[in-house]
Enzyme design. Structure first.
Site, PDB file in Angstrom:
ATOM      1  N   HIS A  76       9.078  18.703  27.476  1.00  0.00           N
ATOM      2  CA  HIS A  76       9.034  19.691  28.555  1.00  0.00           C
ATOM      3  C   HIS A  76       7.768  19.502  29.388  1.00  0.00           C
ATOM      4  O   HIS A  76       6.666  19.626  28.876  1.00  0.00           O
ATOM      5  CB  HIS A  76       9.074  21.112  27.988  1.00  0.00           C
ATOM      6  CG  HIS A  76      10.451  21.535  27.597  1.00  0.00           C
ATOM      7  ND1 HIS A  76      10.782  22.837  27.313  1.00  0.00           N
ATOM      8  CD2 HIS A  76      11.596  20.828  27.444  1.00  0.00           C
ATOM      9  CE1 HIS A  76      12.064  22.911  27.018  1.00  0.00           C
ATOM     10  NE2 HIS A  76      12.580  21.699  27.070  1.00  0.00           N
ATOM     11  N   TYR A 204       8.563  32.712  29.571  1.00  0.00           N
ATOM     12  CA  TYR A 204       7.829  33.855  29.017  1.00  0.00           C
ATOM     13  C   TYR A 204       7.974  34.995  30.018  1.00  0.00           C
ATOM     14  O   TYR A 204       7.482  34.881  31.143  1.00  0.00           O
ATOM     15  CB  TYR A 204       6.346  33.512  28.837  1.00  0.00           C
ATOM     16  CG  TYR A 204       6.069  32.442  27.793  1.00  0.00           C
ATOM     17  CD1 TYR A 204       6.266  31.091  28.077  1.00  0.00           C
ATOM     18  CD2 TYR A 204       5.600  32.787  26.528  1.00  0.00           C
ATOM     19  CE1 TYR A 204       6.015  30.107  27.120  1.00  0.00           C
ATOM     20  CE2 TYR A 204       5.349  31.807  25.560  1.00  0.00           C
ATOM     21  CZ  TYR A 204       5.557  30.477  25.866  1.00  0.00           C
ATOM     22  OH  TYR A 204       5.309  29.512  24.921  1.00  0.00           O
ATOM     23  N   PRO A 296       1.981  34.411  17.935  1.00  0.00           N
ATOM     24  CA  PRO A 296       2.759  33.225  18.306  1.00  0.00           C
ATOM     25  C   PRO A 296       2.854  32.966  19.804  1.00  0.00           C
ATOM     26  O   PRO A 296       3.319  31.903  20.218  1.00  0.00           O
ATOM     27  CB  PRO A 296       4.145  33.506  17.710  1.00  0.00           C
ATOM     28  CG  PRO A 296       4.204  34.982  17.527  1.00  0.00           C
ATOM     29  CD  PRO A 296       2.803  35.434  17.287  1.00  0.00           C
ATOM     30  N   LYS A 300       0.470  28.253  19.028  1.00  0.00           N
ATOM     31  CA  LYS A 300      -0.686  27.517  18.517  1.00  0.00           C
ATOM     32  C   LYS A 300      -0.708  27.315  17.000  1.00  0.00           C
ATOM     33  O   LYS A 300      -1.395  26.421  16.498  1.00  0.00           O
ATOM     34  CB  LYS A 300      -1.985  28.252  18.909  1.00  0.00           C
ATOM     35  CG  LYS A 300      -2.335  28.121  20.365  1.00  0.00           C
ATOM     36  CD  LYS A 300      -2.999  26.798  20.669  1.00  0.00           C
ATOM     37  CE  LYS A 300      -2.888  26.407  22.101  1.00  0.00           C
ATOM     38  NZ  LYS A 300      -1.753  25.572  22.453  1.00  0.00           N
ATOM     39  N   TYR A 387      -2.608  25.639  26.800  1.00  0.00           N
ATOM     40  CA  TYR A 387      -1.257  25.589  26.223  1.00  0.00           C
ATOM     41  C   TYR A 387      -1.017  24.233  25.561  1.00  0.00           C
ATOM     42  O   TYR A 387      -0.398  24.141  24.505  1.00  0.00           O
ATOM     43  CB  TYR A 387      -0.237  25.825  27.340  1.00  0.00           C
ATOM     44  CG  TYR A 387       1.170  26.104  26.850  1.00  0.00           C
ATOM     45  CD1 TYR A 387       1.512  27.354  26.331  1.00  0.00           C
ATOM     46  CD2 TYR A 387       2.153  25.121  26.907  1.00  0.00           C
ATOM     47  CE1 TYR A 387       2.804  27.612  25.886  1.00  0.00           C
ATOM     48  CE2 TYR A 387       3.454  25.385  26.467  1.00  0.00           C
ATOM     49  CZ  TYR A 387       3.763  26.624  25.964  1.00  0.00           C
ATOM     50  OH  TYR A 387       5.036  26.879  25.520  1.00  0.00           O
TER      51      TYR A 387
HETATM   52  P1  RFL Z   1       3.051  27.881   5.831  1.00  0.00           P
HETATM   53  O1  RFL Z   1       4.132  27.329   6.679  1.00  0.00           O
HETATM   54  O2  RFL Z   1       2.986  29.351   5.610  1.00  0.00           O
HETATM   55  O3  RFL Z   1       3.169  27.139   4.416  1.00  0.00           O
HETATM   56  C1  RFL Z   1       2.413  27.582   3.284  1.00  0.00           C
HETATM   57  C2  RFL Z   1       3.096  27.073   2.036  1.00  0.00           C
HETATM   58  O4  RFL Z   1       2.348  27.485   0.888  1.00  0.00           O
HETATM   59  C3  RFL Z   1       3.227  28.010  -0.097  1.00  0.00           C
HETATM   60  N1  RFL Z   1       2.479  28.933  -0.981  1.00  0.00           N
HETATM   61  C4  RFL Z   1       2.102  28.631  -2.236  1.00  0.00           C
HETATM   62  N2  RFL Z   1       2.244  27.524  -2.982  1.00  0.00           N
HETATM   63  C5  RFL Z   1       1.731  27.536  -4.234  1.00  0.00           C
HETATM   64  N3  RFL Z   1       1.098  28.621  -4.784  1.00  0.00           N
HETATM   65  C6  RFL Z   1       0.932  29.750  -4.072  1.00  0.00           C
HETATM   66  N4  RFL Z   1       0.296  30.806  -4.590  1.00  0.00           N
HETATM   67  C7  RFL Z   1       1.437  29.790  -2.739  1.00  0.00           C
HETATM   68  N5  RFL Z   1       1.443  30.730  -1.752  1.00  0.00           N
HETATM   69  C8  RFL Z   1       2.075  30.197  -0.706  1.00  0.00           C
HETATM   70  C9  RFL Z   1       4.315  28.694   0.715  1.00  0.00           C
HETATM   71  O5  RFL Z   1       5.510  28.858  -0.047  1.00  0.00           O
HETATM   72  C10 RFL Z   1       4.486  27.707   1.875  1.00  0.00           C
HETATM   73  O6  RFL Z   1       5.432  26.703   1.588  1.00  0.00           O
HETATM   74  O7  RFL Z   1       1.612  27.432   6.360  1.00  0.00           O
HETATM   75  P2  RFL Z   1       1.120  26.076   7.078  1.00  0.00           P
HETATM   76  O8  RFL Z   1       1.622  24.868   6.338  1.00  0.00           O
HETATM   77  O9  RFL Z   1      -0.322  26.274   7.307  1.00  0.00           O
HETATM   78  O10 RFL Z   1       1.912  26.061   8.489  1.00  0.00           O
HETATM   79  C11 RFL Z   1       1.629  27.017   9.461  1.00  0.00           C
HETATM   80  C12 RFL Z   1       2.855  27.266  10.337  1.00  0.00           C
HETATM   81  O11 RFL Z   1       3.954  27.546   9.507  1.00  0.00           O
HETATM   82  C13 RFL Z   1       2.631  28.431  11.329  1.00  0.00           C
HETATM   83  O12 RFL Z   1       1.319  28.404  11.839  1.00  0.00           O
HETATM   84  C14 RFL Z   1       3.613  28.368  12.520  1.00  0.00           C
HETATM   85  O13 RFL Z   1       4.936  28.557  12.088  1.00  0.00           O
HETATM   86  C15 RFL Z   1       3.246  29.437  13.564  1.00  0.00           C
HETATM   87  N6  RFL Z   1       4.209  29.500  14.664  1.00  0.00           N
HETATM   88  C16 RFL Z   1       4.143  28.617  15.722  1.00  0.00           C
HETATM   89  N7  RFL Z   1       3.204  27.652  15.732  1.00  0.00           N
HETATM   90  C17 RFL Z   1       3.177  26.724  16.738  1.00  0.00           C
HETATM   91  O14 RFL Z   1       2.290  25.857  16.722  1.00  0.00           O
HETATM   92  N8  RFL Z   1       4.115  26.734  17.762  1.00  0.00           N
HETATM   93  C18 RFL Z   1       5.088  27.680  17.812  1.00  0.00           C
HETATM   94  O15 RFL Z   1       5.941  27.611  18.696  1.00  0.00           O
HETATM   95  C19 RFL Z   1       5.113  28.703  16.792  1.00  0.00           C
HETATM   96  N9  RFL Z   1       6.059  29.660  16.787  1.00  0.00           N
HETATM   97  C20 RFL Z   1       5.217  30.482  14.642  1.00  0.00           C
HETATM   98  C21 RFL Z   1       6.120  30.545  15.740  1.00  0.00           C
HETATM   99  C22 RFL Z   1       5.337  31.367  13.570  1.00  0.00           C
HETATM  100  C23 RFL Z   1       6.330  32.334  13.582  1.00  0.00           C
HETATM  101  N10 RFL Z   1       6.430  33.167  12.429  1.00  0.00           N
HETATM  102  C24 RFL Z   1       7.659  33.471  11.789  1.00  0.00           C
HETATM  103  C25 RFL Z   1       5.235  33.492  11.667  1.00  0.00           C
HETATM  104  C26 RFL Z   1       7.095  31.508  15.764  1.00  0.00           C
HETATM  105  C27 RFL Z   1       7.190  32.419  14.702  1.00  0.00           C
HETATM  106  C28 RFL Z   1       8.245  33.497  14.813  1.00  0.00           C
HETATM  107  C1  PHB Z   2       9.641  29.035  19.421  1.00  0.00           C
HETATM  108  O1  PHB Z   2      10.481  28.313  19.991  1.00  0.00           O
HETATM  109  O2  PHB Z   2       9.825  29.477  18.277  1.00  0.00           O
HETATM  110  C2  PHB Z   2       8.410  29.417  20.154  1.00  0.00           C
HETATM  111  C3  PHB Z   2       8.144  28.825  21.382  1.00  0.00           C
HETATM  112  C4  PHB Z   2       6.996  29.188  22.072  1.00  0.00           C
HETATM  113  C5  PHB Z   2       6.141  30.132  21.547  1.00  0.00           C
HETATM  114  C6  PHB Z   2       6.406  30.720  20.322  1.00  0.00           C
HETATM  115  C7  PHB Z   2       7.547  30.350  19.609  1.00  0.00           C
HETATM  116  O3  PHB Z   2       5.043  30.489  22.265  1.00  0.00           O
END
Ligand code: RFL
Ligand code: PHB
Length: 403
Positions: A76, A204, A296, A300, A387
């Site tokens: 994109h 957005y 989110p 980031k 961004y």
């Molecule tokens: P995770 O993905 O939470 O993984 C952590 C892992 O550790 C395990 N764990 C354990 N294992 C052993 N012993 C324990 N005591 C443990 N406790 C936990 C868990 O089961 C899990 O498998 O962290 P990690 O790897 O640091 O990754 C981070 C990302 O997942 C997170 O920052 C992103 O998903 C955030 N996020 C977004 N980030 C972006 O860069 N771009 C995006 O577009 C974006 N959109 C989002 C998002 C997060 C969202 N939610 C649901 C929080 C959109 C959403 C809705």
């Molecule tokens: C997503 O597609 O899950 C998403 C995209 C952009 C954002 C946050 C989440 O800023």
């Protein structure tokens, strides 16, 4: 205890951060183990991030796990911000020369897991009672229970990649870590649907009824979010209500084009900002969501997690190969400087697009901010650089004095 095994790096958590770190270390010949609480199927089915900065794609290239990403992802070159009926396109390519990549976190996790499986990596899924020990001694230990049996690894270094609710940060003495937090009064209600995205790029949308985001995973799968009060529950949002509310918050021309479909997944994410300082405690490092959470809005979280483990992997590899300590010593201050830049940006974009208060003052300030953004290329460039990720565009943030 049945046995004591030794690995150079013990990684807690096999989410995207832990899996990528293991992969980067493994490629450099460093031995590691990944201890994960959940099953592999559970980890691979979490629906989360969708937008990757150029720097994240470069790291996945370096890890040799980007072949499918380059085949299937969407590149994109811009995105849109709507303010009521007004629409503003942020032309990332024209403003910075770069673009973002749209590819689901679920797919990245699957690609990384498949590579680990092929490499025969040691990943213990379904681990219980994982406990980091001896963080300041001659070697650290990682105790755990797996398939009913207690055991432990002796490691040179440990890395907590275990997310916000993990055990690594929680095991630190309260005096050794400062948890800095900001709660936002809203959540994101997310829906994933097998329906073509309503817009070709992300939109957005800021609206008096609240924020809405139109995102996607592919040309046939959409991801939509609505800002809702933090007190709301999923039961209050049947599919029809979600689609009606989304239509109400989008510019009329966009709403008219919306194609709906059954929700494959529906989730609520409270918005919060959080940073743990410092990111190093003797032989334990924190990375990814274990170390910081950003709302989110700025997309980031995953990108910061990947940048953390990219820098940490380089520092660990240098230490194991040459004994150099500079990289390990710089990890916490370097990463905290970046994390606070991302935190600031996510806060700013959230405040611009959400209805965090009912105050008329805030509404007028938002309108002024949007008008400024629409009329000022410098403001758009600042938004585009943040961004894309400041490291991706070569910007250097001020050095932090925190360690
Ligand atoms: P995770 O993905 O939470 O993984 C952590 C892992 O550790 C395990 N764990 C354990 N294992 C052993 N012993 C324990 N005591 C443990 N406790 C936990 C868990 O089961 C899990 O498998 O962290 P990690 O790897 O640091 O990754 C981070 C990302 O997942 C997170 O920052 C992103 O998903 C955030 N996020 C977004 N980030 C972006 O860069 N771009 C995006 O577009 C974006 N959109 C989002 C998002 C997060 C969202 N939610 C649901 C929080 C959109 C959403 C809705
Ligand atoms: C997503 O597609 O899950 C998403 C995209 C952009 C954002 C946050 C989440 O800023």
């Amino acid at each position: 205890m049945s046995s004591v095994a030794r690995v150079q790096v013990g990684i807690i958590g096999a989410g995207p951060a832990g899996l990528l770190l293991g992969r980067l270390l493994g490629l450099a010949g460093i031995s590691f183990v990944l201890l994960e609480r959940q099953t592999r199927a559970h980890v691979e089915s979490r629906i989360r991030a969708g937008v990757l900065e150029p720097g994240s794609v470069t790291l996945l290239d370096a890890a040799g796990v980007s072949a499918r990403l380059h085949r299937e992802s969407l590149v994109h070159e811009g995105f849109e911000i709507a303010y009521g009926e007004q629409r503003l396109r942020i032309n990332l390519r024209a403003l910075t020369g770069h673009a973002v990549t749209v590819y689901g976190q679920t797919e990245i996790t699957r690609d990384l897991s498949a590579q680990h499986e092929a490499a025969g990596s040691q990943i213990l899924y379904g681990c219980e009672a994982v406990t980091p020990l001896d963080l300041t001694g001659r070697a650290a230990r990682l105790r755990y229970r797996w398939q009913g049996q207690a055991d432990e690894f002796v490691c040179d270094y440990l890395v907590g990649c275990d997310g916000y609710h993990g055990v690594a940060r929680a095991s630190l003495p309260a005096a050794g870590v400062r948890n800095i937090e900001r709660a936002y009064p809203v959540s994101w209600l997310g829906v994933l649907a097998d329906a073509p995205p309503v817009t070709p790029e992300l939109l957005y949308a800021s609206h008096p009824r609240g924020f809405a985001l139109c995102s996607m995973r592919s040309r046939t799968r959409s991801r939509y979010y609505l800002e809702v009060a933090a007190t709301q529950t999923l039961e209050e949002w049947p599919d029809e209500r979600f689609w009606d509310e989304l239509r109400a918050r989008l510019p009329a021309s966009v709403a008219a084009a919306l194609v709906t479909g059954p929700a494959i997944e529906k989730s609520l994410t409270p918005l919060r900002g959080f940073v743990a300082e410092p990111l190093r405690h003797g032989r334990l490092f924190l990375a990814g969501d274990a170390a910081h959470i950003v709302p989110p809005t700025g997309a980031k979280g995953l990108n910061l997690a990947f940048a953390d483990v990219g820098e940490l992997a380089a520092a660990l590899i240098a230490w194991f190969k040459t004994g150099a300590t500079e990289g390990l010593d710089a990890y916490s201050p370097n990463r905290l400087a970046r994390v606070w830049q991302a935190q600031r940006f996510a806060w700013w974009l959230t405040a611009l697009t959400h209805r965090l208060t009912a105050a008329v003052f805030d509404e007028r300030a938002q309108a002024a901010e949007f008008a400024y953004l629409a009329g000022c290329t410098h403001a758009q460039q600042s938004l585009a650089e943040n961004y894309l990720g400041l490291s991706s565009v070569g910007a250097t943030p001020p050095r932090s004095t925190r360690s």
